[in-house]
Motif scaffolding. Structure first.
Motif, short mmCIF file in Angstrom:
data_model
loop_
_atom_site.label_atom_id
_atom_site.label_comp_id
_atom_site.label_asym_id
_atom_site.label_seq_id
_atom_site.Cartn_x
_atom_site.Cartn_y
_atom_site.Cartn_z
N VAL A 1 -25.90 -35.21 45.23
CA VAL A 1 -26.33 -36.48 45.83
C VAL A 1 -25.22 -37.02 46.73
N LEU A 2 -23.96 -36.94 46.26
CA LEU A 2 -22.84 -37.42 47.06
C LEU A 2 -22.71 -36.62 48.36
N SER A 3 -22.88 -35.29 48.26
CA SER A 3 -22.80 -34.45 49.46
C SER A 3 -23.91 -34.80 50.44
N LEU A 4 -25.11 -35.06 49.91
CA LEU A 4 -26.23 -35.43 50.77
C LEU A 4 -25.95 -36.74 51.49
N LEU A 5 -25.42 -37.73 50.75
CA LEU A 5 -25.07 -39.00 51.39
C LEU A 5 -23.98 -38.81 52.44
N LEU A 6 -23.02 -37.92 52.15
CA LEU A 6 -21.94 -37.67 53.11
C LEU A 6 -22.48 -37.04 54.39
N VAL A 7 -23.43 -36.10 54.24
CA VAL A 7 -24.03 -35.48 55.42
C VAL A 7 -24.76 -36.52 56.25
N VAL A 8 -25.51 -37.41 55.59
CA VAL A 8 -26.23 -38.47 56.32
C VAL A 8 -25.25 -39.38 57.03
N PHE A 9 -24.13 -39.73 56.34
CA PHE A 9 -23.13 -40.60 56.96
C PHE A 9 -22.51 -39.95 58.20
N ILE A 10 -22.16 -38.67 58.06
CA ILE A 10 -21.55 -37.97 59.21
C ILE A 10 -22.54 -37.89 60.36
N TYR A 11 -23.80 -37.64 60.05
CA TYR A 11 -24.82 -37.56 61.11
C TYR A 11 -24.93 -38.88 61.85
N LYS A 12 -25.00 -39.99 61.10
CA LYS A 12 -25.13 -41.30 61.75
C LYS A 12 -23.85 -41.65 62.50
N TRP A 13 -22.69 -41.25 61.95
CA TRP A 13 -21.42 -41.52 62.64
C TRP A 13 -21.35 -40.78 63.97
#
Length: 691
Positions: free
Chosen positions: A329-341
């Protein structure tokens, strides 16, 4: 005779064949060890043979792990780096009796030298250890402890003879029966050494302990130590006769090895074939994983040493699953954050492009793949600038360009927008032209027009094999540089301070027209500002103005570029580097001081190969350079005044005051520039009419 386990259920005939060959090979090797070498002898041990060997025997005799030494006509065994005397070898029961060498040699104390306990040995017949403790010899442990106080409440503590072995405390020999544990060591006592004893089958010490409440004398303990203890090499015999991985047992009555079959996870397996072993291993491992998982659910806690491999995994499978789930779940949130960044930064780059387009800025935006194509994969590297590497490229139109890949980010996005947009507006013959740019993710680059003749430093210094420029051409280049800097200071919408004027940053086109380049350290300021504030010292040592180091002589302004231009002009005119003003040798005299002295005394400065007209031009350039490198910023002319002085007549120029030098900058280990900030004493009054 080796017993070959049944393999009737193996579907592959190849497996059976390989097993037969392997068994025959083992039998052959075993027979070779037994029959091909004669026995050896040493002292009271008259029959040393397989698996043992005496040091010095032929290489094929016995096994290296069972090598014995013959020292002073005594047979010696090395065990866990300790030395033990061999008293007896029984080849029928596969046993060897040994004694600690300290017990034999130190007759007054019989104090063992080497620490030995049950933990040193494996009791598994599948072990690869050369020797293990014999199960039927009733081996008894004896520990020697040193106590600060006397122990009288435990009959197992037997006092050692006074004055023996050690001083500064009381030494006790402790009988380590089956009930003695480490926690039984008394407070104030420290374990010194432990070993095995009582090598006979009818143990005197063991008997006395059982029949007289553990009351034994030190003489009884010494007697048991002198008998030694028994070790066995049964696991080796088991592997020789039954095969590796097959459990076995030694029958005391028949004195024969009995092959019991394979054992996997504490369960016997009748079929020892490779496929059967793999199948049983998988089934056993799954069973232990299930057991461990059930223990976790029932919250059953066991000692770590009681776990099997599968139980450890099963015991921790639930928390592992939880951790993996949360990590996912943390990795998924990190991927979403990087994408939006990344998307947010892409929008910033789009804003940069929109800003440039809305303001009719000339530079063209290129995609990174286009930049890579025009440089042929960054194949030809031209050099490195203040904040990036420069590569040669070619546009589709055939125009050669220089592509600078930025290796360091700017202080802020707005600074980047201002720099690109301002340099994009510059259209001056003496300033390098920005053709395009690329901003894509972390990749940023600037695309400039390519200068065929490279940088100025290749032409102003005397070098072997180089063709120096004529004095008249040097003079024309100096005027062009002055025009370019003056344009940056006063003729743009904003004031551009370069901060890195030096020969390497002056480029020459195919007609030797100079162009100021490398704006990596440049800063933009409103044209009306007289001075600026810098957060860090910037520039190249030898060309940096003193106000960058000394705050009490004037603020940092466009006069910093004037100083750098003066140092550059002095080198261009003299065609040499400015030497150290602190040099002890006259040959290294600071050149600006020498030039000033010559001009002050109205002496001619004859340059090699220069005509009379060339000497006049050089004299004018020297006078202008001396004005530019005045210590105080207020004593230096502006760049517009410098252009006027260079283009005017030499007769109209006054000789400036002798320039002052400031102490050498020291480059610290961390890369920062440190300069002593002492007060500067003004020994020369201002003589220039400009500010």
């Amino acid at each position: 005779m080796s017993v070959l386990p049944s393999c009737s259920r193996c579907p592959q005939s190849v497996v059976v064949s390989v097993a037969l060959i392997f068994a025959l090979f083992q039998q052959t090797c075993s027979a070779k060890h037994h029959t091909s070498c004669p026995s050896s002898s040493c002292g009271e041990i008259g029959d040393i043979r397989y698996p043992f060997r005496l040091k010095g025997d032929p290489g094929g005799c016995g096994l290296p792990s069972y090598e014995l030494d013959c020292v002073n006509n005594r047979t010696l065994l090395t065990l866990f780096s300790g030395k033990y005397y061999v008293k007896e070898i029984n080849y029928d029961s596969y046993q060897i009796r040994v004694i600690d060498s300290g017990v034999v040699e130190d007759n007054s104390c019989s104090f063992p030298r080497y620490f030995l306990s049950h933990r040193n040995f494996s009791h598994d017949y599948l072990s690869n250890d050369p020797l293990t403790l014999s199960d039927d010899c009733f081996s008894t442990g004896v520990a020697f402890v040193k106590c600060s106080n006397r122990v009288s409440d435990d009959p197992r503590y037997v006092k050692v003879k006074a004055g023996c072995c050690d001083s500064g405390g009381v030494i006790y020999a402790v009988y380590l029966g089956t009930t003695f544990r480490v926690m039984d060591v008394k407070a104030g006592c420290r374990l010194k050494v432990a070993t095995f004893a009582n090598g006979s089958h009818s143990s005197d010490v063991s008997y006395r302990h059982r029949t007289h409440d553990g009351k034994v004398s030190y003489a009884d303990i010494l007697k048991s130590l002198e008998k030694g203890f028994w070790l066995t090499w049964s696991p080796l015999v088991c592997r020789d006769q039954c095969g590796k991985g097959i459990n076995c047992n030694f029958n005391q009555t028949t004195q024969q090895i009995q092959c019991l079959g394979c054992e996997m996870f504490n369960h016997g397996v009748s079929n020892c074939g490779i496929l059967s072993r793999i199948n049983q291993y998988i089934r056993g491992y799954v069973a232990f994983v299930t057991r461990g998982f059930a223990n976790r659910i029932k919250n059953i806690r066991r000692s770590f040493w009681d776990y099997r491999d599968g139980e450890i995994l099963g015991q921790d499978i639930l928390p592992i699953f939880i951790v993996v789930r949360y990590l996912f779940v943390l990795s998924l949130l990190l991927v979403v954050f990087i994408y939006k960044w990344r998307r947010r930064h892409f929008s910033i780059y789009e804003n940069i492009e929109n800003f440039l387009l809305d303001n009719n800025i000339n530079p063209i935006r290129y995609e990174y793949k286009e930049v890579k194509k025009m440089t042929k994969g960054f194949k030809v590297k031209l050099g490195e600038g203040g904040f990036g590497s420069v590569y040669k490229g070619k546009l589709q139109s055939g125009l050669d360009v220089a592509v600078k890949m930025l290796s360091k980010s700017k202080d802020s996005r707005q600074d980047f927008v201002n720099e690109v947009s301002t340099i994009g507006r510059i259209h001056h013959v003496n300033v390098v032209r920005l053709i395009g740019y690329c901003v894509e993710g972390k990749k940023c680059c600037l695309i400039y027009e390519y200068m065929l003749n490279g940088s100025l430093d290749k032409y102003i210094y005397f070098k072997e094999g180089s063709v120096p420029l004529r004095h008249e051409k040097i003079y024309e280049i100096s005027i062009g540089i002055a025009h370019g800097i003056a344009y940056l200071h006063r003729d743009c919408d904003v004031q551009i301070l370069h901060f890195d004027i030096k020969p390497h940053n002056i480029l020459l086109d195919d007609n030797f027209i100079p162009k100021v380049s490398d704006f990596g350290l440049a800063r933009l300021y409103p044209a009306k500002d007289g001075s600026i504030i810098l957060t860090a010292i910037r520039g190249t040592l030898g060309y940096m103005a003193p106000e960058l180091f000394y705050k009490n002589i004037g603020g940092v302004s466009h006069k910093a570029d004037v100083y750098s231009f003066g140092m550059l002009l002095m080198e261009m005119t003299s065609r040499r580097k400015n030497s150290n003003p602190h040099a002890e040798h006259s040959s290294q005299h600071y050149f600006p001081f020498w030039i000033h002295d010559q001009l002050k005394e109205d002496k001619d400065i004859d340059m090699e190969g220069a005509s009379e007209m060339d000497n006049i031009l050089m004299k004018k350039m020297f006078i202008v350079a001396l004005w530019c490198i005045q210590f105080k910023p207020s004593d230096r002319p502006s760049m517009n005044k410098v252009v006027e002085m260079l283009e005017g007549k030499v007769e109209s120029l006054n000789i400036p005051p002798k320039p002052s030098f400031y102490p050498h900058e020291m480059l610290e280990n961390d890369g920062t520039i440190n300069s002593p900030r002492t007060s500067w004493i003004d020994s020369n009054s201002s003589m220039c009419p400009w500010t």
